[in-house]
Design a protein around this motif. Structure first.
Motif, PDB file in Angstrom:
ATOM      1  N   ALA A  37       5.113  21.277-111.441  1.00 49.23           N
ATOM      2  CA  ALA A  37       6.643  20.918-111.479  1.00 49.23           C
ATOM      3  C   ALA A  37       6.472  19.273-111.659  1.00 49.23           C
ATOM      4  O   ALA A  37       5.648  18.543-110.979  1.00 49.23           O
ATOM      5  N   ASP A  38       7.445  18.826-112.106  1.00 51.24           N
ATOM      6  CA  ASP A  38       7.764  17.227-112.006  1.00 51.24           C
ATOM      7  C   ASP A  38       6.618  16.701-112.979  1.00 51.24           C
ATOM      8  O   ASP A  38       6.351  15.325-112.622  1.00 51.24           O
ATOM      9  N   ALA A  39       6.194  17.257-114.023  1.00 51.90           N
ATOM     10  CA  ALA A  39       5.011  16.729-115.025  1.00 51.90           C
ATOM     11  C   ALA A  39       5.439  16.092-116.167  1.00 51.90           C
ATOM     12  O   ALA A  39       4.742  16.114-117.120  1.00 51.90           O
ATOM     13  N   GLN A  40       6.981  16.024-116.237  1.00 48.61           N
ATOM     14  CA  GLN A  40       7.458  15.255-117.299  1.00 48.61           C
ATOM     15  C   GLN A  40       6.904  14.186-117.940  1.00 48.61           C
ATOM     16  O   GLN A  40       6.851  13.938-119.240  1.00 48.61           O
ATOM     17  N   ASN A  41       6.385  13.541-117.390  1.00 51.30           N
ATOM     18  CA  ASN A  41       5.582  11.977-117.923  1.00 51.30           C
ATOM     19  C   ASN A  41       4.079  12.141-118.050  1.00 51.30           C
ATOM     20  O   ASN A  41       3.438  11.415-118.298  1.00 51.30           O
ATOM     21  N   VAL A  42       3.379  13.424-117.934  1.00 48.78           N
ATOM     22  CA  VAL A  42       2.085  13.752-118.165  1.00 48.78           C
ATOM     23  C   VAL A  42       1.834  13.808-119.601  1.00 48.78           C
ATOM     24  O   VAL A  42       2.473  14.772-120.429  1.00 48.78           O
ATOM     25  N   ILE A  43       0.864  13.320-120.253  1.00 49.46           N
ATOM     26  CA  ILE A  43       0.120  13.374-121.451  1.00 49.46           C
ATOM     27  C   ILE A  43      -1.163  14.035-120.895  1.00 49.46           C
ATOM     28  O   ILE A  43      -2.038  13.415-120.429  1.00 49.46           O
ATOM     29  N   HIS A  44      -1.386  15.282-121.328  1.00 44.25           N
ATOM     30  CA  HIS A  44      -2.401  15.957-121.141  1.00 44.25           C
ATOM     31  C   HIS A  44      -3.601  15.975-122.308  1.00 44.25           C
ATOM     32  O   HIS A  44      -3.206  16.279-123.264  1.00 44.25           O
ATOM     33  N   ILE A  45      -4.845  15.425-122.115  1.00 48.16           N
ATOM     34  CA  ILE A  45      -5.912  15.598-122.960  1.00 48.16           C
ATOM     35  C   ILE A  45      -6.839  16.523-122.613  1.00 48.16           C
ATOM     36  O   ILE A  45      -7.627  16.464-121.594  1.00 48.16           O
ATOM     37  N   GLY A  46      -7.270  17.376-123.667  1.00 53.22           N
ATOM     38  CA  GLY A  46      -8.397  18.280-123.522  1.00 53.22           C
ATOM     39  C   GLY A  46      -9.231  18.295-124.493  1.00 53.22           C
ATOM     40  O   GLY A  46      -9.142  17.724-125.572  1.00 53.22           O
ATOM     41  N   SER A  47     -10.625  18.715-124.324  1.00 51.73           N
ATOM     42  CA  SER A  47     -11.682  18.540-125.352  1.00 51.73           C
ATOM     43  C   SER A  47     -12.304  20.100-125.465  1.00 51.73           C
ATOM     44  O   SER A  47     -12.489  20.925-124.433  1.00 51.73           O
ATOM     45  N   LEU A  48     -12.722  20.346-126.712  1.00 53.82           N
ATOM     46  CA  LEU A  48     -13.598  21.558-126.955  1.00 53.82           C
ATOM     47  C   LEU A  48     -14.952  20.962-127.193  1.00 53.82           C
ATOM     48  O   LEU A  48     -15.857  21.858-127.498  1.00 53.82           O
ATOM     49  N   SER A  49     -15.283  19.692-127.140  1.00 53.69           N
ATOM     50  CA  SER A  49     -16.615  19.150-127.590  1.00 53.69           C
ATOM     51  C   SER A  49     -17.579  19.652-126.168  1.00 53.69           C
ATOM     52  O   SER A  49     -18.580  19.801-126.697  1.00 53.69           O
ATOM     53  N   LYS A  50     -16.864  19.814-125.040  1.00 53.09           N
ATOM     54  CA  LYS A  50     -18.010  20.274-123.940  1.00 53.09           C
ATOM     55  C   LYS A  50     -18.240  21.735-124.194  1.00 53.09           C
ATOM     56  O   LYS A  50     -19.198  22.261-123.499  1.00 53.09           O
ATOM     57  N   VAL A  51     -17.098  22.594-124.508  1.00 52.81           N
ATOM     58  CA  VAL A  51     -17.592  24.025-125.139  1.00 52.81           C
ATOM     59  C   VAL A  51     -18.682  24.113-126.018  1.00 52.81           C
ATOM     60  O   VAL A  51     -19.574  24.920-125.909  1.00 52.81           O
ATOM     61  N   PHE A  52     -18.555  23.354-127.109  1.00 49.91           N
ATOM     62  CA  PHE A  52     -19.382  23.737-128.264  1.00 49.91           C
ATOM     63  C   PHE A  52     -20.427  22.351-128.304  1.00 49.91           C
ATOM     64  O   PHE A  52     -21.521  22.513-127.621  1.00 49.91           O
ATOM     65  N   ALA A  53     -20.078  21.336-128.890  1.00 52.99           N
ATOM     66  CA  ALA A  53     -20.796  20.112-129.045  1.00 52.99           C
ATOM     67  C   ALA A  53     -19.893  19.030-129.651  1.00 52.99           C
ATOM     68  O   ALA A  53     -18.949  19.124-130.361  1.00 52.99           O
ATOM     69  N   PRO A  54     -20.267  18.009-129.104  1.00 50.07           N
ATOM     70  CA  PRO A  54     -19.399  16.612-129.383  1.00 50.07           C
ATOM     71  C   PRO A  54     -19.384  16.245-130.793  1.00 50.07           C
ATOM     72  O   PRO A  54     -18.244  16.081-131.311  1.00 50.07           O
ATOM     73  N   GLY A  55     -20.379  16.825-131.868  1.00 48.76           N
ATOM     74  CA  GLY A  55     -20.315  16.693-133.159  1.00 48.76           C
ATOM     75  C   GLY A  55     -19.168  17.419-133.877  1.00 48.76           C
ATOM     76  O   GLY A  55     -18.911  17.002-134.941  1.00 48.76           O
ATOM     77  N   LEU A  56     -18.874  18.317-133.318  1.00 47.85           N
ATOM     78  CA  LEU A  56     -17.533  19.118-133.865  1.00 47.85           C
ATOM     79  C   LEU A  56     -16.323  18.324-133.863  1.00 47.85           C
ATOM     80  O   LEU A  56     -15.497  18.529-134.659  1.00 47.85           O
ATOM     81  N   ARG A  57     -16.171  17.318-132.981  1.00 54.97           N
ATOM     82  CA  ARG A  57     -15.062  16.456-132.722  1.00 54.97           C
ATOM     83  C   ARG A  57     -13.682  17.206-132.710  1.00 54.97           C
ATOM     84  O   ARG A  57     -12.877  17.134-133.713  1.00 54.97           O
ATOM     85  N   LEU A  58     -13.503  17.945-131.639  1.00 55.84           N
ATOM     86  CA  LEU A  58     -12.347  18.762-131.581  1.00 55.84           C
ATOM     87  C   LEU A  58     -11.670  18.621-130.154  1.00 55.84           C
ATOM     88  O   LEU A  58     -12.431  18.795-129.404  1.00 55.84           O
ATOM     89  N   GLY A  59     -10.587  18.104-129.972  1.00 57.15           N
ATOM     90  CA  GLY A  59      -9.899  17.844-128.641  1.00 57.15           C
ATOM     91  C   GLY A  59      -8.249  18.278-129.156  1.00 57.15           C
ATOM     92  O   GLY A  59      -7.758  18.704-130.156  1.00 57.15           O
ATOM     93  N   TYR A  60      -7.691  18.175-128.082  1.00 56.78           N
ATOM     94  CA  TYR A  60      -6.016  18.283-128.220  1.00 56.78           C
ATOM     95  C   TYR A  60      -5.130  17.626-127.273  1.00 56.78           C
ATOM     96  O   TYR A  60      -5.894  16.995-126.231  1.00 56.78           O
ATOM     97  N   MET A  61      -4.131  17.442-127.509  1.00 50.89           N
ATOM     98  CA  MET A  61      -2.977  16.688-126.736  1.00 50.89           C
ATOM     99  C   MET A  61      -1.857  17.652-126.383  1.00 50.89           C
ATOM    100  O   MET A  61      -1.217  18.161-127.436  1.00 50.89           O
ATOM    101  N   VAL A  62      -1.337  17.647-125.402  1.00 50.00           N
ATOM    102  CA  VAL A  62      -0.109  18.085-124.927  1.00 50.00           C
ATOM    103  C   VAL A  62       0.846  17.199-124.256  1.00 50.00           C
ATOM    104  O   VAL A  62       0.523  16.541-123.468  1.00 50.00           O
ATOM    105  N   ALA A  63       1.830  17.172-124.834  1.00 45.11           N
ATOM    106  CA  ALA A  63       2.910  16.379-124.176  1.00 45.11           C
ATOM    107  C   ALA A  63       4.417  16.931-124.751  1.00 45.11           C
ATOM    108  O   ALA A  63       4.583  17.873-125.776  1.00 45.11           O
ATOM    109  N   GLY A  64       5.416  16.097-124.607  1.00 41.09           N
ATOM    110  CA  GLY A  64       6.659  16.535-125.122  1.00 41.09           C
ATOM    111  C   GLY A  64       6.885  16.476-126.483  1.00 41.09           C
ATOM    112  O   GLY A  64       6.075  15.688-127.225  1.00 41.09           O
ATOM    113  N   ALA A  65       7.589  17.292-127.183  1.00 40.90           N
ATOM    114  CA  ALA A  65       7.578  17.542-128.659  1.00 40.90           C
ATOM    115  C   ALA A  65       7.794  16.211-129.302  1.00 40.90           C
ATOM    116  O   ALA A  65       7.362  15.686-130.251  1.00 40.90           O
ATOM    117  N   GLU A  66       8.752  15.242-128.774  1.00 42.31           N
ATOM    118  CA  GLU A  66       9.175  13.851-129.300  1.00 42.31           C
ATOM    119  C   GLU A  66       7.689  13.015-129.408  1.00 42.31           C
ATOM    120  O   GLU A  66       7.532  12.430-130.244  1.00 42.31           O
TER     121      GLU A  66
END
Length: 486
Positions: A318-347
């Motif tokens: 709760a109260d995470a309105q100001n959070v920009i969340h950054i995740g990575s799939l590089s640690k799951v597979f390999a850094p060379g795949l270059r895949l991550g994601y960002m989660v934030a407000g739609a705007e």
């Protein structure tokens, strides 16, 4: 030898009184300037004559003269090639090579030079807690990539698409975040990026360096610090301890600075591996609302938590309105795949998509569809479960061997997750010891500290090493510390 590209040669602006002389000077100039390298195959005389619109005999004359001078070689039933051993350069009538002027760049981009050095050092370091590429399910990934290619052709997604990423991968990420990480998000709140580093950069671009500083833990991820400084931000250090970022010290900093954002790695703090306590997490979010700053949460290896369930991300609270969340799939597979994601407000995600349009337009649809396929089939979850078990065994083995060999020289707190151990040495490491450790692939505390540091910690990565390699790495560390009198 196959020639995959046509060699384009022009006779414009080339000196010489005849076509033969102009062609001769043009070819020799191409060799002297390096455009034609020793061993390169030249077009046949007929093909080059057609390209230039000249008589074939003109080309043959030039080739014969260059063979006589030693610039070209020709063998029966083989193409004409640039000679492997070129003649000494003579003063010929040739087109001068233009000098490349030194680029003038804004001073604020000087901060990018350290980032290049960091990249070189990261390539040399083998013991910093990277995934083991030998565990990747290559065959399944290859088949999924083929299916992704066929699907993208049939559906037309090989053309220009959504800069936020393919909807299929964003849907798969949404399912993972909802079911595994307690995050309630919509597709419009997710943006696929080329790794967490790109996510950090895009997050920083949303902020104004004239309206606040960036706060980071004293020991933190160097490429992130380099990103913020390259964009003109002042970075202010916040103390940290066994509970993670010290929110009381952060409160003090907020009294003296206007803060644009706080960058943190709360799940497994980089580099110390500490997990931020629940009380600190709530305090950080409360401060972000009270003082209106952004929290950039870098959740780079969430999957690899070994004790019970992983701690929920800041963005799930709760109260995470100001959070920009950054995740990575590089640690799951390999850094060379270059895949991550960002989660934030739609705007905010819309603004990030606008920045992506200016940089590389969109990601790799084929890779995104392939990974989405593997996530939907459950293979990614199975791979994570398998890798997590292996990494936990390697963590325990590394801890056991270190205690056995170096109990009087190093100590550590067994981390609840992550891919590395944070070792405390019994004595301060000398410059000579640090240099030798770097050659062995170990990173000392100084690498992560912007200011003065005590120089007593070493980061020992275990995830990418098998049992034999872990034993050898411990032996190397033991010998190095013994040689330095530690």
């Amino acid at each position: 030898m196959l020639r995959p590209w046509h060699l384009h040669i022009s006779l414009d602006d080339v000196s010489g009184s005849t076509l033969q002389e102009r062609l001769l000077n043009s070819l020799i100039t191409q060799i002297q300037q390096g455009r034609l390298q020793p061993g390169d195959v030249l077009p046949g005389s007929r093909a080059l004559a057609e390209q230039l619109g000249v008589n074939r005999k003109t080309v043959q004359w030039a080739f014969d003269d260059m063979i006589a001078q030693g610039w070209l070689v020709s063998e029966p039933r083989r193409a004409t090639r640039v000679s492997p051993v070129l003649p000494e350069v003579r003063e010929l009538e040739k087109v001068p090579v233009p000098a490349h002027a030194k680029l003038r760049v804004p001073n604020k981009l000087d901060a990018m030079q350290p980032a290049a050095s960091l990249a070189e050092q990261e390539q040399r370091v083998s013991n910093d807690g990277t995934p083991d590429l030998r565990l990747i399910p290559y065959e399944e990934l290859a088949r999924a990539t083929r299916r992704g290619l066929l699907e993208s052709i049939r559906s037309g997604t090989l053309g220009y698409g959504d800069p936020r990423g393919t909807s299929r991968l964003r849907w798969a990420i949404q399912q993972m975040l909802t079911q595994d990480r307690f995050m309630r998000v919509t597709l419009e709140q997710i943006c696929v990026v080329r790794g967490s580093q790109m996510g950090i950069f895009l997050s920083a671009q949303l902020l104004d360096p004239n309206k606040g500083v960036i706060v980071m833990e004293t020991l933190s991820y160097p490429p992130a610090r380099a990103t913020f400084t390259s964009l003109g931000f002042q970075v202010v250090d916040c103390r940290q301890d066994e509970q993670g970022l010290d929110t009381e010290h952060l409160h003090e900093l907020l009294q003296n600075h206007c803060v644009a954002a706080v960058y943190t790695t709360p799940h497994h703090q980089y580099p110390t591996t500490v997990c931020m306590s629940s009380a600190r997490r709530l305090a950080l979010l409360n401060l972000s609302l009270q003082y209106d700053f952004v929290v950039i949460e870098d959740d780079y290896d969430h999957e690899f938590h070994y004790d019970n369930r992983p701690v929920a991300p800041l963005a799930s609270l709760a109260d995470a309105q100001n959070v920009i969340h950054i995740g990575s799939l590089s640690k799951v597979f390999a850094p060379g795949l270059r895949l991550g994601y960002m989660v934030a407000g739609a705007e905010l995600i819309d603004r990030i998509a606008g920045q992506i349009m200016l940089v590389d337009r969109q990601g790799n649809a084929i890779v995104e569809l392939a990974v989405a396929d593997l996530m939907e089939s459950g293979l990614v979850k199975r791979h994570i479960r398998k890798a997590r078990k292996i990494y936990q065994q390697r963590r325990d083995l590394a801890a056991s061997l270190l205690l056995e060999a170096l109990a009087d020289k190093v100590s550590f707190d067994l981390p609840a997750g992550g891919m590395a151990l944070w070792l405390r040495c019994s004595k301060v490491l000398s410059e000579e010891a640090l240099a030798k450790l770097r050659l062995l692939g170990f990173i000392g505390e100084h690498f992560f500290a912007q200011g003065e540091d005590k120089g007593v910690h070493i980061r020992f990565g275990f995830a990418s090493l098998n049992e034999q390699e872990i034993a050898e790495s411990v032996q190397q560390l033991q010998k190095c510390l013994l040689d330095q009198g530690i």
